[in-house]
Design a protein around this motif. Structure first.
Motif, PDB file in Angstrom:
ATOM      1  N   TYR A   1      32.678  45.769  36.906  1.00 37.63           N
ATOM      2  CA  TYR A   1      32.540  45.045  38.229  1.00 37.63           C
ATOM      3  C   TYR A   1      33.165  44.027  38.470  1.00 37.63           C
ATOM      4  O   TYR A   1      32.998  42.813  38.074  1.00 37.63           O
ATOM      5  CB  TYR A   1      30.954  45.016  38.350  1.00 37.63           C
ATOM      6  CG  TYR A   1      30.570  44.754  39.885  1.00 37.63           C
ATOM      7  CD1 TYR A   1      31.362  45.045  40.853  1.00 37.63           C
ATOM      8  CD2 TYR A   1      29.130  44.522  40.028  1.00 37.63           C
ATOM      9  CE1 TYR A   1      31.128  44.834  42.076  1.00 37.63           C
ATOM     10  CE2 TYR A   1      28.948  44.573  41.339  1.00 37.63           C
ATOM     11  CZ  TYR A   1      29.543  44.712  42.451  1.00 37.63           C
ATOM     12  OH  TYR A   1      29.109  44.342  43.547  1.00 37.63           O
ATOM     13  N   ASP A   2      34.531  44.225  39.318  1.00 42.56           N
ATOM     14  CA  ASP A   2      35.274  43.116  39.464  1.00 42.56           C
ATOM     15  C   ASP A   2      35.064  42.403  40.766  1.00 42.56           C
ATOM     16  O   ASP A   2      35.562  42.991  41.461  1.00 42.56           O
ATOM     17  CB  ASP A   2      36.785  43.564  39.215  1.00 42.56           C
ATOM     18  CG  ASP A   2      37.830  42.397  39.203  1.00 42.56           C
ATOM     19  OD1 ASP A   2      37.478  41.212  39.116  1.00 42.56           O
ATOM     20  OD2 ASP A   2      39.159  42.936  39.274  1.00 42.56           O
ATOM     21  N   ILE A   3      34.405  41.445  40.861  1.00 42.77           N
ATOM     22  CA  ILE A   3      34.017  41.139  42.190  1.00 42.77           C
ATOM     23  C   ILE A   3      33.979  39.374  42.069  1.00 42.77           C
ATOM     24  O   ILE A   3      32.996  38.801  41.993  1.00 42.77           O
ATOM     25  CB  ILE A   3      32.611  41.586  42.605  1.00 42.77           C
ATOM     26  CG1 ILE A   3      32.087  41.083  43.977  1.00 42.77           C
ATOM     27  CG2 ILE A   3      31.608  41.292  41.154  1.00 42.77           C
ATOM     28  CD1 ILE A   3      31.089  41.765  44.587  1.00 42.77           C
ATOM     29  N   PRO A   4      35.100  38.827  42.023  1.00 41.78           N
ATOM     30  CA  PRO A   4      35.266  37.521  41.560  1.00 41.78           C
ATOM     31  C   PRO A   4      34.902  36.613  42.866  1.00 41.78           C
ATOM     32  O   PRO A   4      34.226  35.404  42.807  1.00 41.78           O
ATOM     33  CB  PRO A   4      36.872  37.243  41.727  1.00 41.78           C
ATOM     34  CG  PRO A   4      37.485  38.482  42.525  1.00 41.78           C
ATOM     35  CD  PRO A   4      36.547  39.528  41.990  1.00 41.78           C
ATOM     36  N   GLY A   5      34.576  37.166  44.071  1.00 40.78           N
ATOM     37  CA  GLY A   5      33.946  36.375  45.230  1.00 40.78           C
ATOM     38  C   GLY A   5      32.613  36.005  44.770  1.00 40.78           C
ATOM     39  O   GLY A   5      32.041  35.012  45.614  1.00 40.78           O
TER      40      GLY A   5
ATOM     41  N   LYS B   1      34.601  49.203  39.068  1.00 40.35           N
ATOM     42  CA  LYS B   1      34.174  48.976  40.398  1.00 40.35           C
ATOM     43  C   LYS B   1      35.161  47.785  41.230  1.00 40.35           C
ATOM     44  O   LYS B   1      34.826  46.559  40.774  1.00 40.35           O
ATOM     45  CB  LYS B   1      32.781  48.833  40.793  1.00 40.35           C
ATOM     46  CG  LYS B   1      32.306  48.633  42.241  1.00 40.35           C
ATOM     47  CD  LYS B   1      30.707  48.313  42.277  1.00 40.35           C
ATOM     48  CE  LYS B   1      30.468  48.092  43.779  1.00 40.35           C
ATOM     49  NZ  LYS B   1      28.844  47.720  44.067  1.00 40.35           N
ATOM     50  N   ASP B   2      35.824  48.145  42.129  1.00 41.98           N
ATOM     51  CA  ASP B   2      36.781  47.271  42.478  1.00 41.98           C
ATOM     52  C   ASP B   2      36.375  46.445  43.712  1.00 41.98           C
ATOM     53  O   ASP B   2      36.439  47.194  44.924  1.00 41.98           O
ATOM     54  CB  ASP B   2      38.254  47.919  42.695  1.00 41.98           C
ATOM     55  CG  ASP B   2      39.404  47.081  43.133  1.00 41.98           C
ATOM     56  OD1 ASP B   2      39.081  45.902  43.046  1.00 41.98           O
ATOM     57  OD2 ASP B   2      40.642  47.695  43.291  1.00 41.98           O
ATOM     58  N   CYS B   3      36.046  45.285  43.755  1.00 38.81           N
ATOM     59  CA  CYS B   3      35.846  44.260  44.827  1.00 38.81           C
ATOM     60  C   CYS B   3      36.623  42.866  44.745  1.00 38.81           C
ATOM     61  O   CYS B   3      36.332  42.087  45.120  1.00 38.81           O
ATOM     62  CB  CYS B   3      34.450  43.890  44.809  1.00 38.81           C
ATOM     63  SG  CYS B   3      33.284  45.240  45.269  1.00 38.81           S
ATOM     64  N   ALA B   4      38.028  43.429  44.100  1.00 35.82           N
ATOM     65  CA  ALA B   4      38.847  42.317  43.990  1.00 35.82           C
ATOM     66  C   ALA B   4      39.843  41.819  45.172  1.00 35.82           C
ATOM     67  O   ALA B   4      40.604  40.797  45.277  1.00 35.82           O
ATOM     68  CB  ALA B   4      39.631  42.290  42.782  1.00 35.82           C
ATOM     69  N   TYR B   5      39.870  42.862  46.046  1.00 27.98           N
ATOM     70  CA  TYR B   5      40.794  43.004  47.271  1.00 27.98           C
ATOM     71  C   TYR B   5      42.230  42.650  46.570  1.00 27.98           C
ATOM     72  O   TYR B   5      43.000  41.629  47.248  1.00 27.98           O
ATOM     73  CB  TYR B   5      40.496  41.912  48.342  1.00 27.98           C
ATOM     74  CG  TYR B   5      39.080  41.909  48.957  1.00 27.98           C
ATOM     75  CD1 TYR B   5      39.218  42.914  50.040  1.00 27.98           C
ATOM     76  CD2 TYR B   5      37.858  41.558  48.413  1.00 27.98           C
ATOM     77  CE1 TYR B   5      38.020  43.187  50.932  1.00 27.98           C
ATOM     78  CE2 TYR B   5      36.705  42.094  49.195  1.00 27.98           C
ATOM     79  CZ  TYR B   5      36.805  42.772  50.578  1.00 27.98           C
ATOM     80  OH  TYR B   5      35.716  43.149  51.107  1.00 27.98           O
TER      81      TYR B   5
ATOM     82  N   LEU C   1      41.521  54.937  33.965  1.00 30.85           N
ATOM     83  CA  LEU C   1      40.251  54.391  34.297  1.00 30.85           C
ATOM     84  C   LEU C   1      40.059  55.217  35.642  1.00 30.85           C
ATOM     85  O   LEU C   1      40.754  55.214  36.533  1.00 30.85           O
ATOM     86  CB  LEU C   1      40.426  53.170  34.570  1.00 30.85           C
ATOM     87  CG  LEU C   1      40.547  52.182  33.101  1.00 30.85           C
ATOM     88  CD1 LEU C   1      40.637  50.849  33.170  1.00 30.85           C
ATOM     89  CD2 LEU C   1      39.178  52.210  32.107  1.00 30.85           C
ATOM     90  N   ALA C   2      38.676  55.167  35.950  1.00 27.63           N
ATOM     91  CA  ALA C   2      38.052  55.585  37.256  1.00 27.63           C
ATOM     92  C   ALA C   2      38.006  54.461  38.183  1.00 27.63           C
ATOM     93  O   ALA C   2      37.056  53.701  37.677  1.00 27.63           O
ATOM     94  CB  ALA C   2      37.093  56.549  37.055  1.00 27.63           C
ATOM     95  N   TYR C   3      38.780  54.316  39.251  1.00 28.09           N
ATOM     96  CA  TYR C   3      38.540  53.160  39.992  1.00 28.09           C
ATOM     97  C   TYR C   3      37.765  53.624  41.389  1.00 28.09           C
ATOM     98  O   TYR C   3      38.095  54.476  42.020  1.00 28.09           O
ATOM     99  CB  TYR C   3      39.924  52.651  40.638  1.00 28.09           C
ATOM    100  CG  TYR C   3      40.489  51.373  39.790  1.00 28.09           C
ATOM    101  CD1 TYR C   3      40.628  50.185  40.476  1.00 28.09           C
ATOM    102  CD2 TYR C   3      40.897  51.489  38.385  1.00 28.09           C
ATOM    103  CE1 TYR C   3      40.811  49.091  39.809  1.00 28.09           C
ATOM    104  CE2 TYR C   3      41.235  50.252  37.873  1.00 28.09           C
ATOM    105  CZ  TYR C   3      41.223  49.081  38.491  1.00 28.09           C
ATOM    106  OH  TYR C   3      41.600  47.955  37.723  1.00 28.09           O
ATOM    107  N   TYR C   4      36.653  52.900  41.415  1.00 30.14           N
ATOM    108  CA  TYR C   4      35.895  52.964  42.492  1.00 30.14           C
ATOM    109  C   TYR C   4      35.839  51.728  43.522  1.00 30.14           C
ATOM    110  O   TYR C   4      35.684  50.784  42.807  1.00 30.14           O
ATOM    111  CB  TYR C   4      34.333  53.239  41.989  1.00 30.14           C
ATOM    112  CG  TYR C   4      34.154  54.438  41.443  1.00 30.14           C
ATOM    113  CD1 TYR C   4      33.723  55.675  42.143  1.00 30.14           C
ATOM    114  CD2 TYR C   4      34.221  54.898  40.124  1.00 30.14           C
ATOM    115  CE1 TYR C   4      33.467  56.713  41.433  1.00 30.14           C
ATOM    116  CE2 TYR C   4      34.160  55.745  39.384  1.00 30.14           C
ATOM    117  CZ  TYR C   4      33.840  56.973  40.163  1.00 30.14           C
ATOM    118  OH  TYR C   4      33.500  58.148  39.429  1.00 30.14           O
TER     119      TYR C   4
END
Length: 300
Positions: free
Chosen positions: A139-143, A167-171, A185-188
């Motif tokens: 879960y990539d969510i640096p914010g 799970k991509d929340c990196a923008y 890899l499965a990118y969601y």
């Protein structure tokens, strides 16, 4: 039709955690919500994530929630359990607990606050991937966490057989595209406004908070793209944006805005319920969405 990368399905919902009026976990409502979401178009469910108020649910509540939903939906539905904490040892405990309770996969956020450097972060994820037989969704969510899972780190981690998804929340569409083109890899998408753009780049689908209240509409975007109707997909995506903006970019957490629309009880402190005016605006945006009609979760 599912994309070849979609190991957990393509339309996943980051599900709210229902509570009773007094603030206790409500397993029965969690079961009914899960069945409603699946009937309305979700392929799988993410439990105890950010939207599921994982910071304010106990380890025992997380296990009970997962076991209750598994009982309701049967053995074949993908259930991804959020197990990330700031502590590797605690995260390992939650991962093993989730495996016992019936999880299909594990959603693992980087340790927050301590902000480990990339080598330590890579070691953390590899330790977790070795601890159970379940696949991991990073879960990539640096914010929220204060630390990015850098694309080069993801590329190295992709060699592990149980690190299966992101799970991509990196923008960072450039970074995401680099990994998608070089790995399996499965990118969601975890950002509603990027569900279609990331899918068009070869993503597997989305993990959507908006799907709590409009699961059919969220899925319709991806289905249209799969059918070759790119113009239709763009139109459906655009129709979702007003609701998505109110739910996810209005200064309130998605948990608060989703629960304002759902019959799932209160949020837990420190979160506070949405103001009446906010709730009215959310309801108006949902009502204006054509795909929200028909089978949908029980609204408040």
């Amino acid at each position: 039709m599912l994309p070849p990368r979609a190991v957990f399905g393509k339309a996943l919902c980051a599900v709210v955690t229902p509570f009773t009026a007094t603030g206790a976990l409500d397993p029965a409502r969690a079961q009914s919500l899960a069945t409603e979401l699946l009937a309305a178009g979700c392929d799988g469910l993410v439990l105890s994530g950010t939207t599921g108020e994982s910071p304010t649910t106990t380890d025992a509540e997380k296990a009970l929630l997962l076991a209750a939903v598994r009982e309701a939906v049967g053995p074949s539905v993908p259930l991804i359990a959020g197990v990330g904490t700031p502590d590797t040892a605690h995260t390992l405990e939650l991962a093993r607990q989730a495996e016992r309770a019936g999880a299909t996969g594990l959603l693992v956020v980087p340790p927050y606050y301590s902000r480990p450097p990339q080598p330590a972060l890579e070691a953390h994820f590899r330790t977790l991937a070795d601890a159970t037989d379940l696949p991991l969704m990073l879960y990539d969510i640096p914010g929220r966490t204060g630390v990015r899972i850098e694309p080069e780190t993801v590329l190295r981690l992709s060699s592990h057989p149980r690190i299966a998804a992101v799970k991509d929340c990196a923008y960072d569409l450039l970074g995401s595209a680099k990994v998608i083109t070089r790995t399996s890899l499965a990118y969601y998408s975890g950002c509603e406004e990027l569900n279609l753009p990331l899918y068009a780049l070869g993503g597997a689908g989305c993990v959507s908070t908006v799907a709590n209240v409009a699961p059919a509409a969220v899925r319709a975007v991806l289905d249209a793209f799969d059918a070759g109707d790119t113009a239709g997909a763009a139109r459906l995506h655009g129709e979702l944006l007003p609701l998505a903006e109110l739910m996810m970019a209005s200064g309130l957490p998605g948990t608060v805005t989703a629960k304002a629309l759902l019959d799932t009880g209160p949020v837990r402190a420190p979160l506070q319920p949405a103001a009446p005016a906010t709730t009215r605006a959310l309801r108006a945006a949902l009502t204006a969405l054509p795909q929200s009609r028909g089978a949908a979760p029980t609204l408040s």
